[in-house]
Write a protein that holds these residues in place. Structure first.
Motif, PDB file in Angstrom:
ATOM      1  N   ALA A  28      43.224 -53.051  -9.227  1.00  0.00           N
ATOM      2  CA  ALA A  28      44.385 -52.009  -9.369  1.00  0.00           C
ATOM      3  C   ALA A  28      44.496 -51.566 -10.948  1.00  0.00           C
ATOM      4  O   ALA A  28      44.672 -50.387 -11.322  1.00  0.00           O
ATOM      5  CB  ALA A  28      45.626 -52.245  -8.697  1.00  0.00           C
ATOM      6  N   ALA A  29      44.245 -52.503 -11.915  1.00  0.00           N
ATOM      7  CA  ALA A  29      44.339 -52.298 -13.250  1.00  0.00           C
ATOM      8  C   ALA A  29      43.405 -51.074 -13.786  1.00  0.00           C
ATOM      9  O   ALA A  29      43.632 -50.641 -14.682  1.00  0.00           O
ATOM     10  CB  ALA A  29      44.209 -53.526 -14.041  1.00  0.00           C
ATOM     11  N   HIS A  30      42.443 -51.024 -12.837  1.00  0.00           N
ATOM     12  CA  HIS A  30      41.324 -50.061 -13.271  1.00  0.00           C
ATOM     13  C   HIS A  30      41.882 -48.517 -13.163  1.00  0.00           C
ATOM     14  O   HIS A  30      41.387 -47.587 -13.754  1.00  0.00           O
ATOM     15  CB  HIS A  30      39.911 -50.172 -12.615  1.00  0.00           C
ATOM     16  N   ILE A  31      43.024 -48.424 -12.389  1.00  0.00           N
ATOM     17  CA  ILE A  31      43.766 -47.394 -12.073  1.00  0.00           C
ATOM     18  C   ILE A  31      44.701 -47.354 -13.314  1.00  0.00           C
ATOM     19  O   ILE A  31      45.188 -46.196 -13.870  1.00  0.00           O
ATOM     20  CB  ILE A  31      44.384 -47.230 -10.702  1.00  0.00           C
ATOM     21  N   THR A  32      45.701 -48.266 -13.438  1.00  0.00           N
ATOM     22  CA  THR A  32      46.970 -47.996 -14.132  1.00  0.00           C
ATOM     23  C   THR A  32      46.568 -47.964 -15.694  1.00  0.00           C
ATOM     24  O   THR A  32      47.488 -47.584 -16.172  1.00  0.00           O
ATOM     25  CB  THR A  32      47.776 -49.282 -13.726  1.00  0.00           C
TER      26      THR A  32
ATOM     27  N   SER B  86      46.838 -39.054 -16.208  1.00  0.00           N
ATOM     28  CA  SER B  86      47.858 -38.647 -17.059  1.00  0.00           C
ATOM     29  C   SER B  86      49.269 -38.908 -16.466  1.00  0.00           C
ATOM     30  O   SER B  86      50.004 -38.731 -17.475  1.00  0.00           O
ATOM     31  CB  SER B  86      47.795 -36.747 -16.980  1.00  0.00           C
ATOM     32  N   HIS B  87      49.230 -39.462 -15.257  1.00  0.00           N
ATOM     33  CA  HIS B  87      50.764 -39.795 -14.797  1.00  0.00           C
ATOM     34  C   HIS B  87      50.601 -40.740 -13.710  1.00  0.00           C
ATOM     35  O   HIS B  87      49.763 -40.684 -13.096  1.00  0.00           O
ATOM     36  CB  HIS B  87      51.590 -38.601 -14.512  1.00  0.00           C
ATOM     37  N   LEU B  88      51.520 -41.505 -13.605  1.00  0.00           N
ATOM     38  CA  LEU B  88      51.471 -42.699 -12.583  1.00  0.00           C
ATOM     39  C   LEU B  88      52.961 -42.539 -11.843  1.00  0.00           C
ATOM     40  O   LEU B  88      53.875 -42.529 -12.350  1.00  0.00           O
ATOM     41  CB  LEU B  88      51.237 -44.106 -12.970  1.00  0.00           C
ATOM     42  N   THR B  89      52.919 -42.613 -10.387  1.00  0.00           N
ATOM     43  CA  THR B  89      53.852 -42.955  -9.711  1.00  0.00           C
ATOM     44  C   THR B  89      53.758 -44.241  -8.997  1.00  0.00           C
ATOM     45  O   THR B  89      52.747 -44.346  -8.404  1.00  0.00           O
ATOM     46  CB  THR B  89      54.163 -41.646  -8.582  1.00  0.00           C
ATOM     47  N   PHE B  90      54.836 -45.132  -8.960  1.00  0.00           N
ATOM     48  CA  PHE B  90      54.549 -46.428  -8.479  1.00  0.00           C
ATOM     49  C   PHE B  90      55.734 -46.558  -7.482  1.00  0.00           C
ATOM     50  O   PHE B  90      56.718 -46.590  -7.872  1.00  0.00           O
ATOM     51  CB  PHE B  90      54.747 -47.581  -9.260  1.00  0.00           C
ATOM     52  N   ILE B  91      55.405 -47.126  -6.188  1.00  0.00           N
ATOM     53  CA  ILE B  91      56.516 -47.178  -5.182  1.00  0.00           C
ATOM     54  C   ILE B  91      55.934 -48.685  -4.974  1.00  0.00           C
ATOM     55  O   ILE B  91      55.104 -48.909  -4.202  1.00  0.00           O
ATOM     56  CB  ILE B  91      56.459 -46.297  -4.070  1.00  0.00           C
TER      57      ILE B  91
END
Length: 611
Positions: free
Chosen positions: A286-290, A296-301
């Protein structure tokens, strides 16, 4: 019509008409009238064509997508786990029954890069679409959701364990609301907004433009596999972005189907379906995404511990992050609500046990003042004891049994500290579905703030009752604000009760529903919390704008007249006289910001004296 106006008959008709209207009108040349009539006809044609296009955009297009595949032969899994020994594949199974659904190969970093390449290419075209085109896609998507809601619910239930009623409310209703709100109000939220100017800058006009960020990403939780996935997608694509969604490994089976629903709406209107990308991967990937600078922007739930890792990773490329981390939401029942307890009890039951308590804004604590407390216990005890477990019963399954030890420990420690266990409190082996993940609906009374179950998020079917010391707002707020969380809350009481207003004002939460539960989300108010519940907002105008680059633009109001900013002589380099220039610039400040007419006049005189 031009041809008709050029005929001799038309000329004669014109002259006779003008003669009837009088001498003054007769001075209007036939050629001028001919041009005016042609322009009017052209305008009418353009208006008609635009109406036809608008009508076409407002008519949803029908499309079909195949449902998710299941093995031809029904079988249950040997081990109820998504991680198989000796395999990198994700095992998908139904948490309510243990039915084996299939295997999913997790995405690799290389696959994520390819997905981002495709999303960026599609977004380069999509960002040039207008709001009418984006609304058309969402309108078609809304129609598909409404037409296929039963199938969407069944897929969500199979993958998450919830019941059909819970899916209807938590997957369909809220998704339809978000789509409808964005269709009706999204353009207004993202239209350039005019901003005020000041005396010194009167010749300027100011605005803020909301421009696409590029490709954004969302890492979403499993508890609402359709809605949590599609919510960020709706906002992202309406704002002109592409989006990559990381689906939870727990609900990997339904992801391709839900993805195809959105892509089908894009294709129906001739747009590139690669605008939306979904991936499923193990946590180490997942770090390859974050940490990816191309996002340009991240939403995390999700949970706070995982978010801390996500935030640290996102900090490397300085990617903005919206974090929604769950809560320990309180439902507060005041003395003035005592005549409404029957209705309130129904709301408390739905707010606590919907989706088996696996809801970030689920009711985790009921704080009642002394007068209604005992009556609430009497009303709720038999109702909780009567709740049935099963895929088609009252309360569905939990996503896994990973939290069962923790939940049983929280209950037993509370009982040891003086709480009364009135129902449930332990895991349940379903006679028809022995490999399903069920926890008995639980009711604990006389819980106090120092107990762990009053502070830690349960995220399960556990109703906690707490008696506030008094009906004083300070006592109530001391209980309500005690945990580290601050997502949502409910307050029940008479509208005229001053304690009601004091409690609403004093709650340290991001959202409050008065005499109701979670209604702030059903009307698309900005959604999010503070403290341990995260930061930032999605939903509503604020959430939609958060998907954009808010670009401030300052323009010349009268540039067409040559009126532009010019550096006056006293401020030009090289500065001829620092003392005189300082008096001049001070005069500018006094003229612009002096709070009396006298100071402004003095400032103007200083400007004139030191030019």
């Amino acid at each position: 019509m031009d041809t008709l106006l050029k005929t001799d008959d038309a000329q004669v008709w014109w002259e006779k008409t003008m003669a009837c209207l009088g001498a003054r009108v007769q001075t209007i040349p036939f050629q001028v009238a001919q041009i005016a009539f042609s322009l009017l006809a052209l305008a009418a044609s353009l208006w008609f064509i635009r109406r036809l296009r608008n009508a076409e955009n407002q008519t949803p297009r029908i499309y079909e997508v195949p449902g998710p595949k299941t093995p031809e032969t029904y079988q249950t899994v040997e081990e109820t786990t998504i991680k198989l020994p000796g395999s990198s594949a994700i095992q998908c199974y139904a948490p309510a029954t243990g039915q084996f659904l299939g295997l999913v190969n997790p995405s690799t970093p290389a696959a994520i890069d390819r997905a981002l390449d495709a999303a960026h290419a599609a977004q380069a075209k999509w960002r040039r679409t207008d709001f009418a085109a984006r609304r058309a896609v969402l309108r078609t998507l809304l129609q598909h959701v409404l037409d296929n809601q039963e199938n969407i619910c069944r897929v969500a239930c199979t993958d998450s364990g919830k019941t059909m009623v819970d899916a209807q409310l938590g997957e369909i209703l809220v998704t339809a609301e978000k789509l409808q709100w964005t269709i009706q109000h999204g353009e207004e939220a993202l239209r350039p907004s005019r901003r005020p100017t000041n005396l010194l800058m009167t010749y300027k006009r100011n605005e803020v433009r909301y421009e696409p960020l590029g490709v954004v990403a969302a890492l979403v939780s499993w508890n609402y596999p359709f809605h949590n996935f599609i919510g960020p997608v709706i906002s992202a694509i309406f704002a002109g972005n592409g989006i990559l969604v990381k689906i939870s490994e727990q609900t990997a089976w339904s992801a391709p189907y839900f993805t195809s629903i959105v892509r089908g709406a894009l294709v129906a209107h001739g747009h590139d379906p690669a605008l939306l990308q979904t991936v499923v991967c193990w946590p180490q990937t997942a770090a390859h995404i974050t940490a990816n600078p191309r996002i340009s922007h991240l939403t995390f739930i999700g949970s706070k511990p995982v978010c801390q890792q996500v935030a640290a990773s996102a900090a490397k490329p300085l990617t903005p992050l919206v974090a929604e981390l769950g809560g320990k939401d309180a439902a507060i029942v005041l003395d003035s609500a005592v005549r409404d307890l029957g209705r309130i009890a129904e709301t408390l039951l739905r707010g606590t046990f919907q989706a088996s308590g696996q809801s970030c804004i689920g009711i985790e604590r009921i704080i009642a003042t002394p007068e209604p407390y005992s009556r609430l216990v009497e009303l709720l005890e038999p109702r909780v004891q009567a709740l049935r477990l099963g895929p088609s019963a009252d309360v569905g399954a939990m996503i896994s049994d990973a939290s069962f030890d923790r939940l049983e420990s929280l209950v037993s420690s509370a009982v040891a500290a003086g709480a009364r266990l009135l129902a449930g409190g332990k895991r349940y082996i379903h006679p028809d579905y022995p490999k399903g993940h069920y926890f008995t609906p639980t009711l604990l009374a006389d819980v106090t703030p120092e107990m762990a179950i009053a502070r830690e998020e349960c995220f399960g079917p556990i109703m906690v009752l707490m008696r506030a010391p008094s009906n004083d707002s300070a006592d109530v707020l001391a209980y309500a604000n005690a945990p580290e969380y601050g997502l949502g809350a409910s307050v029940f009481g008479a509208d005229s009760d001053p304690c009601l207003k004091a409690v609403v004002d004093g709650l340290r939460t991001g959202m409050v529903a008065v005499n109701d539960f979670a209604t702030y989300y059903a009307v698309q108010l900005p959604f999010g919390g503070l403290r341990g519940s995260g930061y930032g907002r999605f939903a509503g105008k604020e959430g939609l704008r958060g998907m954009c680059n808010a670009k401030s633009v300052c323009l010349d109001r009268f540039g067409w007249l040559g009126i532009r900013t010019s550096i006056p002589p006293p401020a030009r380099y090289p500065v001829a006289d620092q003392e005189s220039s300082w008096r001049f610039t001070r005069g500018v400040v006094e003229l612009g910001y002096g709070q009396t007419i006298a100071r402004k006049v003095t400032g103007l005189l200083n400007i004139l004296k030191n030019m």
